[in-house]
Write a protein that holds these residues in place. Structure first.
Motif, PDB file in Angstrom:
ATOM      1  N   MET A  37       0.829  -1.204   0.000  1.00  0.00           N
ATOM      2  CA  MET A  37       0.000   0.000   0.000  1.00  0.00           C
ATOM      3  C   MET A  37       0.867   1.259   0.000  1.00  0.00           C
ATOM      4  SD  MET A  37      -3.199  -0.311  -0.375  1.00  0.00           S
ATOM      5  CE  MET A  37      -3.545   1.402   0.038  1.00  0.00           C
ATOM      6  N   ILE A  38       1.970   1.213   0.728  1.00  0.00           N
ATOM      7  CA  ILE A  38       2.890   2.357   0.717  1.00  0.00           C
ATOM      8  C   ILE A  38       3.467   2.552  -0.679  1.00  0.00           C
ATOM      9  CG2 ILE A  38       5.073   3.226   1.624  1.00  0.00           C
ATOM     10  CD1 ILE A  38       4.443   1.809   4.241  1.00  0.00           C
ATOM     11  N   GLN A  39       3.835   1.457  -1.331  1.00  0.00           N
ATOM     12  CA  GLN A  39       4.355   1.541  -2.692  1.00  0.00           C
ATOM     13  C   GLN A  39       3.286   2.035  -3.662  1.00  0.00           C
ATOM     14  OE1 GLN A  39       7.554   1.128  -3.416  1.00  0.00           O
ATOM     15  NE2 GLN A  39       7.951   0.675  -1.245  1.00  0.00           N
ATOM     16  N   THR A  40       2.041   1.694  -3.390  1.00  0.00           N
ATOM     17  CA  THR A  40       0.934   2.181  -4.225  1.00  0.00           C
ATOM     18  C   THR A  40       0.808   3.692  -4.124  1.00  0.00           C
ATOM     19  OG1 THR A  40      -0.261   0.089  -3.939  1.00  0.00           O
ATOM     20  CG2 THR A  40      -1.538   2.007  -4.656  1.00  0.00           C
ATOM     21  N   LEU A  41       0.935   4.214  -2.909  1.00  0.00           N
ATOM     22  CA  LEU A  41       0.867   5.666  -2.715  1.00  0.00           C
ATOM     23  C   LEU A  41       1.993   6.373  -3.465  1.00  0.00           C
ATOM     24  CD1 LEU A  41       0.014   5.796   1.097  1.00  0.00           C
ATOM     25  CD2 LEU A  41      -1.544   6.193  -0.814  1.00  0.00           C
ATOM     26  N   LEU A  42       3.120   5.689  -3.629  1.00  0.00           N
ATOM     27  CA  LEU A  42       4.273   6.249  -4.335  1.00  0.00           C
ATOM     28  C   LEU A  42       4.238   5.960  -5.836  1.00  0.00           C
ATOM     29  CD1 LEU A  42       7.077   5.286  -1.771  1.00  0.00           C
ATOM     30  CD2 LEU A  42       5.947   7.515  -2.038  1.00  0.00           C
ATOM     31  N   LEU A  43       3.128   5.346  -6.307  1.00  0.00           N
ATOM     32  CA  LEU A  43       2.935   4.989  -7.715  1.00  0.00           C
ATOM     33  C   LEU A  43       3.933   3.942  -8.193  1.00  0.00           C
ATOM     34  CD1 LEU A  43       2.266   8.520  -9.303  1.00  0.00           C
ATOM     35  CD2 LEU A  43       0.601   6.873  -8.422  1.00  0.00           C
ATOM     36  N   ARG A  44       4.466   3.158  -7.286  1.00  0.00           N
ATOM     37  CA  ARG A  44       5.452   2.145  -7.656  1.00  0.00           C
ATOM     38  C   ARG A  44       4.863   0.736  -7.693  1.00  0.00           C
ATOM     39  NH1 ARG A  44       9.676   1.028  -4.862  1.00  0.00           N
ATOM     40  NH2 ARG A  44      11.049   0.757  -6.673  1.00  0.00           N
ATOM     41  N   THR A  90       9.642   0.289 -10.561  1.00  0.00           N
ATOM     42  CA  THR A  90       8.461  -0.098  -9.798  1.00  0.00           C
ATOM     43  C   THR A  90       8.882  -1.013  -8.660  1.00  0.00           C
ATOM     44  OG1 THR A  90       8.047  -2.005 -11.247  1.00  0.00           O
ATOM     45  CG2 THR A  90       6.954   0.061 -11.810  1.00  0.00           C
ATOM     46  N   TYR A  91       7.915  -1.389  -7.843  1.00  0.00           N
ATOM     47  CA  TYR A  91       8.176  -2.222  -6.674  1.00  0.00           C
ATOM     48  C   TYR A  91       8.764  -3.561  -7.103  1.00  0.00           C
ATOM     49  CZ  TYR A  91       7.224  -4.654  -2.270  1.00  0.00           C
ATOM     50  OH  TYR A  91       7.328  -5.367  -1.105  1.00  0.00           O
ATOM     51  N   ARG A  92       9.784  -3.985  -6.387  1.00  0.00           N
ATOM     52  CA  ARG A  92      10.513  -5.238  -6.624  1.00  0.00           C
ATOM     53  C   ARG A  92      11.233  -5.236  -7.970  1.00  0.00           C
ATOM     54  NH1 ARG A  92       9.969  -8.816  -2.674  1.00  0.00           N
ATOM     55  NH2 ARG A  92       8.096  -8.793  -1.363  1.00  0.00           N
ATOM     56  N   ASP A  93      11.971  -4.177  -8.233  1.00  0.00           N
ATOM     57  CA  ASP A  93      12.929  -4.132  -9.344  1.00  0.00           C
ATOM     58  C   ASP A  93      12.284  -4.228 -10.721  1.00  0.00           C
ATOM     59  OD1 ASP A  93      15.042  -4.024  -7.494  1.00  0.00           O
ATOM     60  OD2 ASP A  93      15.057  -6.211  -7.310  1.00  0.00           O
ATOM     61  N   GLY A  94      11.082  -3.715 -10.860  1.00  0.00           N
ATOM     62  CA  GLY A  94      10.459  -3.665 -12.168  1.00  0.00           C
ATOM     63  C   GLY A  94      10.612  -2.295 -12.801  1.00  0.00           C
ATOM     64  N   PHE A  95       9.838  -2.041 -13.837  1.00  0.00           N
ATOM     65  CA  PHE A  95       9.864  -0.741 -14.498  1.00  0.00           C
ATOM     66  C   PHE A  95       8.459  -0.415 -14.982  1.00  0.00           C
ATOM     67  CE2 PHE A  95      11.161  -4.113 -17.399  1.00  0.00           C
ATOM     68  CZ  PHE A  95      10.236  -3.991 -18.428  1.00  0.00           C
ATOM     69  N   TRP A  96       8.212   0.865 -15.214  1.00  0.00           N
ATOM     70  CA  TRP A  96       6.885   1.303 -15.635  1.00  0.00           C
ATOM     71  C   TRP A  96       6.564   0.731 -17.013  1.00  0.00           C
ATOM     72  CZ3 TRP A  96       4.411   6.440 -13.987  1.00  0.00           C
ATOM     73  CH2 TRP A  96       4.674   6.694 -12.638  1.00  0.00           C
ATOM     74  N   SER A  97       5.345   0.215 -17.158  1.00  0.00           N
ATOM     75  CA  SER A  97       4.925  -0.321 -18.463  1.00  0.00           C
ATOM     76  C   SER A  97       4.819   0.776 -19.507  1.00  0.00           C
ATOM     77  CB  SER A  97       3.586  -1.045 -18.316  1.00  0.00           C
ATOM     78  OG  SER A  97       3.705  -2.148 -17.444  1.00  0.00           O
ATOM     79  N   PHE A  98       4.480   1.991 -19.074  1.00  0.00           N
ATOM     80  CA  PHE A  98       4.501   3.177 -19.933  1.00  0.00           C
ATOM     81  C   PHE A  98       5.583   4.105 -19.376  1.00  0.00           C
ATOM     82  CE2 PHE A  98       0.336   1.462 -20.661  1.00  0.00           C
ATOM     83  CZ  PHE A  98       0.026   1.761 -21.976  1.00  0.00           C
ATOM     84  N   ASN A 114      -3.285  -3.266 -16.069  1.00  0.00           N
ATOM     85  CA  ASN A 114      -4.228  -2.323 -16.689  1.00  0.00           C
ATOM     86  C   ASN A 114      -4.388  -1.020 -15.915  1.00  0.00           C
ATOM     87  OD1 ASN A 114      -4.686  -4.282 -18.652  1.00  0.00           O
ATOM     88  ND2 ASN A 114      -6.536  -5.060 -17.657  1.00  0.00           N
ATOM     89  N   MET A 115      -3.550  -0.774 -14.920  1.00  0.00           N
ATOM     90  CA  MET A 115      -3.620   0.480 -14.171  1.00  0.00           C
ATOM     91  C   MET A 115      -2.355   1.327 -14.388  1.00  0.00           C
ATOM     92  SD  MET A 115      -5.549  -0.011 -10.523  1.00  0.00           S
ATOM     93  CE  MET A 115      -5.179   1.719 -10.206  1.00  0.00           C
ATOM     94  N   ASP A 116      -1.868   1.342 -15.616  1.00  0.00           N
ATOM     95  CA  ASP A 116      -0.619   2.043 -15.908  1.00  0.00           C
ATOM     96  C   ASP A 116      -0.825   3.429 -16.515  1.00  0.00           C
ATOM     97  OD1 ASP A 116       1.246  -0.169 -15.256  1.00  0.00           O
ATOM     98  OD2 ASP A 116       0.190  -1.163 -16.897  1.00  0.00           O
ATOM     99  N   VAL A 117      -1.997   3.687 -17.084  1.00  0.00           N
ATOM    100  CA  VAL A 117      -2.197   4.944 -17.810  1.00  0.00           C
ATOM    101  C   VAL A 117      -2.301   6.127 -16.860  1.00  0.00           C
ATOM    102  CG1 VAL A 117      -3.752   6.203 -19.336  1.00  0.00           C
ATOM    103  CG2 VAL A 117      -3.227   3.809 -19.798  1.00  0.00           C
ATOM    104  N   LEU A 118      -3.063   6.005 -15.777  1.00  0.00           N
ATOM    105  CA  LEU A 118      -3.236   7.133 -14.865  1.00  0.00           C
ATOM    106  C   LEU A 118      -1.921   7.560 -14.203  1.00  0.00           C
ATOM    107  CD1 LEU A 118      -6.715   6.621 -13.154  1.00  0.00           C
ATOM    108  CD2 LEU A 118      -6.081   8.087 -15.073  1.00  0.00           C
ATOM    109  N   PRO A 119      -1.080   6.647 -13.716  1.00  0.00           N
ATOM    110  CA  PRO A 119       0.224   7.100 -13.197  1.00  0.00           C
ATOM    111  C   PRO A 119       1.043   7.855 -14.241  1.00  0.00           C
ATOM    112  CG  PRO A 119      -0.227   4.879 -12.449  1.00  0.00           C
ATOM    113  CD  PRO A 119      -1.299   5.213 -13.439  1.00  0.00           C
ATOM    114  N   LEU A 120       1.010   7.372 -15.489  1.00  0.00           N
ATOM    115  CA  LEU A 120       1.696   8.096 -16.564  1.00  0.00           C
ATOM    116  C   LEU A 120       1.117   9.492 -16.722  1.00  0.00           C
ATOM    117  CD1 LEU A 120       3.513   8.257 -19.122  1.00  0.00           C
ATOM    118  CD2 LEU A 120       1.583   7.257 -20.387  1.00  0.00           C
TER     119      LEU A 120
END
Length: 422
Positions: free
Chosen positions: A172-179, A232-240, A184-190
């Motif tokens: 949840m903390i990572q969610t608040l940080l957009l990480r 992103t969380y756990r060494d990933g990257f943004w899909s967009f 399918n929830m990648d467009v709004l953070p972008l």
């Protein structure tokens, strides 16, 4: 062959250098021809006017995003996703940059940078809170489906939420940080990140009208060259990747600030049109090789090495070119005075486009509900079609409800104070 008249693209809103009702030329529009370095943005939409084509195609993008999410195997053949390199995401981001520059650019240059920036950040906060609310709704949906389904692990891994169910507090903390976010929830953070940097675009435009686009292109080149990205969380990257997708957003803003007007000569060229058509046909053939492998032999090996991979995450230049080609063709055949804009068939799309944030969030929530239903029933093509149409109807009904509510509250607020109940 249809042509893009000056009132056509510039009315990607209503005539940039056109005369007002008083017969005077808009000084902002007049400034288009006077200098390249200006203190005011070169708005291509007259103040108080609304370009219905923007609403129409933004609504169409929202509908296609929902269809691509709810039925990725069947109904995507009714969207542009399987017929070229770009899809609805490009259309949504471009129009978002265009409309943001119109709305907040005018506020920034008329009321001052501080006030304009405050309004931009207020919108950023609205998008951010909508993203968090959508996350909660989607996680509730996933939790319910996991509880009643015979294959809970399928949905957990499909929606990429295993970390949340394993350690919800940290996630949840990572969610608040957009990480952290589900599938399918990648467009709004972008959109949040791009909007946050919109005031910088206005500052650069104040120095020179083309400086924002030049800086954006340079940053895009550096992104591709040095692999710039957000994690992103756990060494990933943004899909967009915002570092790459900012090019399309800034290009939309640049067009709204007068760049589109200066492109009319190029857009009216027959050579431009036929090059766009040729590119769309080539992209269509390449895309078909992904679904019909027997066609791959017609593509030379050297060409495959040049074009692949066509990366969506880093907004491959071939996707950008495909979007531009589509835009050239659409602008030729959908002028600002197109009769179809007043058609009852266009009304649902226009309404959804006018409430894009609400419609997008609703579409993401509905798409998972519909997808889970189709998976649980092991549905065929007919039920896929029914679920897809039902979701679109719900989105339209909600947009129409917002329209009615806006009308009802506006009427009430305009009523005399003595007629209002205490």
């Amino acid at each position: 062959m249809p042509r893009i008249d000056q009132a056509g693209f510039a009315s990607i809103a209503d005539g940039v250098a056109g005369a007002s009702s008083t017969g005077k030329v808009d000084p902002v529009a007049k400034g288009i021809f006077s200098a390249s370095a200006v203190s005011m943005p070169l708005f291509v939409v007259a103040s108080g006017q609304r370009e219905l084509r923007l609403d129409l195609f933004r609504g169409l993008a929202l509908w296609m995003i929902y269809i691509d999410h709810v039925s990725p195997d069947y109904l995507t053949w009714f969207t542009i996703r399987n017929y070229g390199f770009s899809d609805a995401a490009e259309l949504f981001i471009f129009i978002s940059g265009f409309t943001a520059a119109l709305v907040y650019g005018r506020a920034t240059f008329e009321s001052g940078f501080v006030i304009g920036t405050a309004r931009v950040l207020r919108r950023v906060w609205q998008i951010y809170t909508a993203h968090l609310l959508l996350f909660l709704v989607l996680m509730a949906e996933i939790a319910y489906v996991v509880a009643v389904s015979n294959k809970p692990s399928f949905y957990i891994h499909e929606m990429e939420v295993a970390d949340f169910f394993r350690d919800p507090g940290a996630v949840m903390i990572q969610t608040l940080l957009l990480r952290f976010r589900p599938l399918n929830m990648d467009v709004l953070p972008l959109y949040i990140v791009l909007m946050a940097f919109l005031p910088l675009v206005f500052l650069l435009a104040r120095v020179h009208r083309d400086l924002p686009l030049a800086a954006s292109i340079l940053f895009y080149i550096l992104t591709i060259r040095y692999d710039l990205h957000l994690s992103t969380y756990r060494d990933g990257f943004w899909s967009f990747n915002p570092c790459a997708w900012q090019l399309l957003f800034v290009f939309g803003a640049w067009c709204a600030l007068g760049g589109g007007w200066r492109l009319i000569a190029v857009l009216n060229s027959s050579l431009t049109l036929w090059l766009a058509v040729a590119y769309l046909c080539a992209a269509l053939f390449v895309t078909f090789t992904w679904y019909f492998p027997q066609l791959e032999g017609f593509i030379p090996a050297w060409l495959s090495r040049v074009i692949y991979p066509i990366n969506k995450t880093d907004f491959d230049i071939l996707r950008f070119a495909h979007f531009l080609a589509l835009t050239v063709v659409v602008l030729r055949f959908v002028p600002s005075d197109w009769a179809g804009l007043k058609s009852p068939f266009a009304r649902p799309l226009i309404l959804c486009g006018q409430y894009s944030l609400q419609t997008f969030a609703l579409g993401v929530a509905l798409s998972f509900a519909g997808y889970a239903l189709l998976m649980e029933l092991d549905a065929g093509a007919a039920l896929h079609f029914i679920v897809g149409v039902a979701g679109l109807l719900v989105m339209y009904c909600v947009a129409r409800t917002f329209t009615w509510y806006k009308w009802a509250t506006a009427e009430r607020e305009s009523a005399p104070m003595l007629s209002r109940p205490l």
